[in-house]
Write a protein that holds these residues in place. Structure first.
Motif, short mmCIF file in Angstrom:
data_model
loop_
_atom_site.label_atom_id
_atom_site.label_comp_id
_atom_site.label_asym_id
_atom_site.label_seq_id
_atom_site.Cartn_x
_atom_site.Cartn_y
_atom_site.Cartn_z
N GLY A 86 -19.44 21.57 21.43
CA GLY A 86 -18.74 20.49 22.12
C GLY A 86 -17.34 20.95 22.48
N ALA A 87 -16.53 20.03 23.00
CA ALA A 87 -15.17 20.40 23.40
C ALA A 87 -14.34 20.82 22.19
CB ALA A 87 -14.50 19.22 24.11
N SER A 88 -14.46 20.09 21.08
CA SER A 88 -13.66 20.43 19.89
C SER A 88 -13.93 21.85 19.45
CB SER A 88 -13.99 19.50 18.72
OG SER A 88 -13.75 18.17 19.08
N GLU A 115 -2.22 14.78 23.74
CA GLU A 115 -3.43 15.53 23.35
C GLU A 115 -4.32 14.74 22.40
OE1 GLU A 115 -3.91 18.37 25.10
OE2 GLU A 115 -2.00 17.63 25.85
N HIS A 116 -5.60 14.91 22.60
CA HIS A 116 -6.60 14.53 21.60
C HIS A 116 -6.37 15.47 20.41
CE1 HIS A 116 -10.65 14.43 19.79
NE2 HIS A 116 -10.86 13.32 20.47
N HIS A 117 -6.63 15.01 19.20
CA HIS A 117 -6.41 15.86 18.02
C HIS A 117 -7.09 17.22 18.17
CE1 HIS A 117 -5.77 11.94 15.49
NE2 HIS A 117 -4.73 12.24 16.25
N TYR A 165 -6.33 17.83 30.60
CA TYR A 165 -6.35 17.63 32.06
C TYR A 165 -6.30 16.13 32.35
CZ TYR A 165 -7.66 19.07 36.83
OH TYR A 165 -7.68 19.34 38.17
N VAL A 166 -7.08 15.34 31.56
CA VAL A 166 -7.04 13.88 31.68
C VAL A 166 -6.92 13.32 30.26
CG1 VAL A 166 -8.35 11.81 32.30
CG2 VAL A 166 -8.44 13.82 33.79
N SER A 167 -5.94 12.43 30.07
CA SER A 167 -5.74 11.84 28.74
C SER A 167 -6.86 10.85 28.41
CB SER A 167 -4.39 11.12 28.70
OG SER A 167 -4.41 10.10 27.71
N ASN A 168 -7.38 10.96 27.19
CA ASN A 168 -8.48 10.06 26.81
C ASN A 168 -8.01 8.66 26.47
OD1 ASN A 168 -7.29 11.07 24.38
ND2 ASN A 168 -9.03 10.29 23.24
N VAL A 169 -6.69 8.45 26.41
CA VAL A 169 -6.15 7.11 26.13
C VAL A 169 -5.50 6.51 27.38
CG1 VAL A 169 -4.55 5.77 24.70
CG2 VAL A 169 -5.74 7.74 23.73
N VAL A 192 -7.14 24.57 28.89
CA VAL A 192 -7.20 23.20 29.40
C VAL A 192 -8.29 22.42 28.67
CG1 VAL A 192 -7.56 21.76 31.46
CG2 VAL A 192 -6.45 24.00 31.68
N ASP A 193 -7.91 21.25 28.15
CA ASP A 193 -8.91 20.36 27.57
C ASP A 193 -9.49 19.51 28.71
OD1 ASP A 193 -10.37 18.41 26.37
OD2 ASP A 193 -8.80 17.76 24.97
N GLY A 194 -10.70 19.85 29.11
CA GLY A 194 -11.31 19.18 30.26
C GLY A 194 -12.32 18.11 29.87
N ALA A 195 -12.28 17.68 28.58
CA ALA A 195 -13.32 16.75 28.10
C ALA A 195 -13.39 15.46 28.91
CB ALA A 195 -13.08 16.44 26.62
N GLN A 196 -12.22 14.96 29.37
CA GLN A 196 -12.21 13.71 30.13
C GLN A 196 -12.09 13.96 31.62
OE1 GLN A 196 -12.86 10.81 28.81
NE2 GLN A 196 -12.53 11.24 26.65
N ALA A 197 -12.00 15.22 32.02
CA ALA A 197 -11.87 15.53 33.44
C ALA A 197 -13.21 15.86 34.07
CB ALA A 197 -10.89 16.69 33.63
N PHE A 215 -15.15 21.59 27.57
CA PHE A 215 -15.67 20.23 27.79
C PHE A 215 -16.97 20.02 27.01
CE2 PHE A 215 -18.85 21.29 31.11
CZ PHE A 215 -18.34 22.46 31.64
N SER A 216 -17.38 18.74 26.95
CA SER A 216 -18.55 18.34 26.16
C SER A 216 -19.65 17.78 27.05
CB SER A 216 -18.18 17.20 25.19
OG SER A 216 -17.32 17.65 24.20
N GLY A 217 -20.89 18.01 26.68
CA GLY A 217 -22.02 17.46 27.42
C GLY A 217 -22.14 15.95 27.29
N HIS A 218 -21.85 15.43 26.08
CA HIS A 218 -22.15 14.01 25.82
C HIS A 218 -21.24 13.03 26.56
CE1 HIS A 218 -18.85 13.02 22.97
NE2 HIS A 218 -18.83 14.33 22.80
N LYS A 219 -20.15 13.54 27.15
CA LYS A 219 -19.27 12.64 27.91
C LYS A 219 -19.62 12.67 29.40
CE LYS A 219 -15.37 13.33 24.78
NZ LYS A 219 -15.24 12.09 24.02
N MET A 220 -20.67 13.41 29.75
CA MET A 220 -21.06 13.53 31.16
C MET A 220 -22.57 13.37 31.30
SD MET A 220 -20.14 17.58 31.61
CE MET A 220 -21.23 17.88 32.98
N1 PMP Z 1 -10.56 16.12 24.15
C1 PMP Z 1 -10.59 14.91 24.68
C2 PMP Z 1 -9.57 14.56 25.72
C3 PMP Z 1 -11.54 13.99 24.26
O1 PMP Z 1 -11.54 12.77 24.79
C4 PMP Z 1 -12.47 14.37 23.28
C5 PMP Z 1 -13.52 13.39 22.78
N2 PMP Z 1 -13.05 12.12 22.50
C6 PMP Z 1 -12.42 15.67 22.77
C7 PMP Z 1 -11.45 16.51 23.23
C8 PMP Z 1 -13.37 16.13 21.74
O2 PMP Z 1 -14.68 16.17 22.24
P1 PMP Z 1 -15.91 16.31 21.25
O3 PMP Z 1 -15.81 15.17 20.28
O4 PMP Z 1 -17.09 16.18 22.14
O5 PMP Z 1 -15.81 17.64 20.61
#
Ligand code: PMP
Length: 401
Positions: A86-88, A115-117, A165-169, A192-197, A215-220
């Protein structure tokens, strides 16, 4: 866009009378993705890269075809796509491999409070281990990362820039292209954290010229447990693996070993074969809808929701100018978790919490927020239901005041 038809492609929406507004956490899955995953388990079910029999060749071909699909999707070369959990996992890989090898005492790593943690903590760890400095881009009054503010913290000591790239909040889009250009001028690399982009906008890594993208598959609309790390091939080739074991080796001696070339040296053990195949189907689905349509649609829903929120007293929206389909808000005197439980009774699924962005909560002066996030399978009715749920939550908790 025929939303009615799209909703029918998603079994969760067909089987449940819900308004699903938590896509920034995880999207739900369309039938073609579920079918692709089932295809692997029903028709193949075997391992990749090892078997010398037809089923294993077929599984390997499909797994590697998914890598090519991802490469075409983000415009890179086949061997620049590392499959991760996943992205993490991808973000950690960059920090633990590239960061640990290249960051030295006194170096500076630029991150942000947006940033996401998962984008921040791996670099906190590197900074601590290496006696380097974590430097925060000051956010603008609106809470954005701006080029102007980025310039204030960029120095000759900057070695890594790790930004979302895109803030998750906040749903803000970072001006990442200009930031990358500036960072390269001082010799820094940009992860670049592209998880939300990636789920919401066309991301072309060659045009961006980023060094890494996760980036992650489960968000797309893809499966959980699969993600992608894109890295420039020369960088990946220079990096050490961080996990060791089966499949990633070239030759193993008693006291030494050599690795395969990238991307395989980063993929130890049996990979998530079904996940990669499902991700291929997810990309097919997203592209069949089209990014232009997706962005426009999300914008319309977000603007309509904010318009409706303005008509209700005591609703604070923290990101009125969100660039995507994410709205973070709170209801005066109602704890977000309490509100979310009323929403649940109304069939509205949204997220309440710190969204894995505690420093941002501190910045916003909130312990938590409510977050509604739209995707292409949502419509105006979902927004109306959300607005109605907000009114209900207000009424319900006013009763206890
Ligand atoms: N970065 C951002 C901006 C996210 O929104 C998320 C998921 N909430 C992650 C990273 C982590 O993704 P994952 O939980 O799929 O590893």
């Amino acid at each position: 866009m025929d939303i009615k038809k799209i909703k029918n492609d998603f079994p969760v929406l067909v089987e449940n009378d819900i308004s699903y507004l938590d896509s920034a956490a995880s999207t739900i899955k369309p039938r073609n993705v579920i079918d692709a995953i089932n295809y692997y388990y029903e028709k193949l079910g075997v391992n990749v890269h090892r078997g010398v029999y037809k089923l294993s060749y077929d599984a390997t071909e499909r797994y590697e075809l998914s890598r090519q699909r991802v490469a075409d999707f983000i415009n890179c070369k086949f061997d620049e796509v590392v499959f991760t959990r996943g992205a993490s996992n991808a973000l950690n890989l960059v920090a633990n491999s590239y960061g640990m090898a290249n960051i030295e005492e006194g170096d500076e790593i630029i991150v942000s409070e947006l940033e996401h943690h998962s984008s921040m903590l791996p670099w906190q760890h590197v900074a601590k281990e290496k006696n380097a400095n974590l430097v925060y881009v000051p956010l603008s009054d609106e809470g954005r990362i701006t080029v102007e503010n980025f310039k204030k913290v960029l120095t000759e000591k900057t070695k890594v820039v790790a930004l979302t790239y895109v803030s998750n909040v906040m749903g803000y889009i970072t001006p990442i292209e200009e930031i990358i250009e500036l960072a390269h001028e001082v010799g820094a690399i940009v992860t670049v954290d592209g998880a939300q982009a990636v789920p919401h906008m066309k991301v072309d890594v060659k045009a961006l010229n980023c060094d890494f993208l996760s980036f992650s598959g489960h968000k797309m609309v893809g499966p959980t447990g699969i993600g992608v790390l894109y890295g420039k091939f020369e960088l990946l080739q220079d990096m050490n693996p961080v996990e060791f074991g089966g499949d990633m080796i070239d030759y193993v001696y008693l006291h030494d070993a050599t690795w395969k070339d990238a991307p395989y040296k980063f993929e130890t053990g049996t990979p998530l074969i079904a996940g990669a195949i499902g991700l291929h189907a997810a990309i097919d689905y997203i592209e069949s809808i089209g990014y232009d349509q997706i962005i426009q649609h999300e914008h319309k829903l977000k603007n309509y929701a904010i318009e409706q929120f303005h008509k209700i007293d005591g609703v604070t929206v923290f990101n009125e100018t969100s660039d995507t389909g994410i709205i973070s808000f709170n209801i005066d005197n109602v704890h977000p978790h309490d509100a979310a439980s009323v929403f649940d009774q109304e069939g509205v699924c949204i997220r309440a919490g710190h969204h894995c962005a505690q420093p941002l909560m501190k910045y916003l002066n909130q312990i938590a927020t409510l977050r509604a996030s739209f995707y292409f399978y949502n419509d105006k009715k979902d927004v109306d239901r959300l607005v109605n749920a907000v009114k209900k939550a207000k009424e319900f908790f006013a009763f206890f005041e």
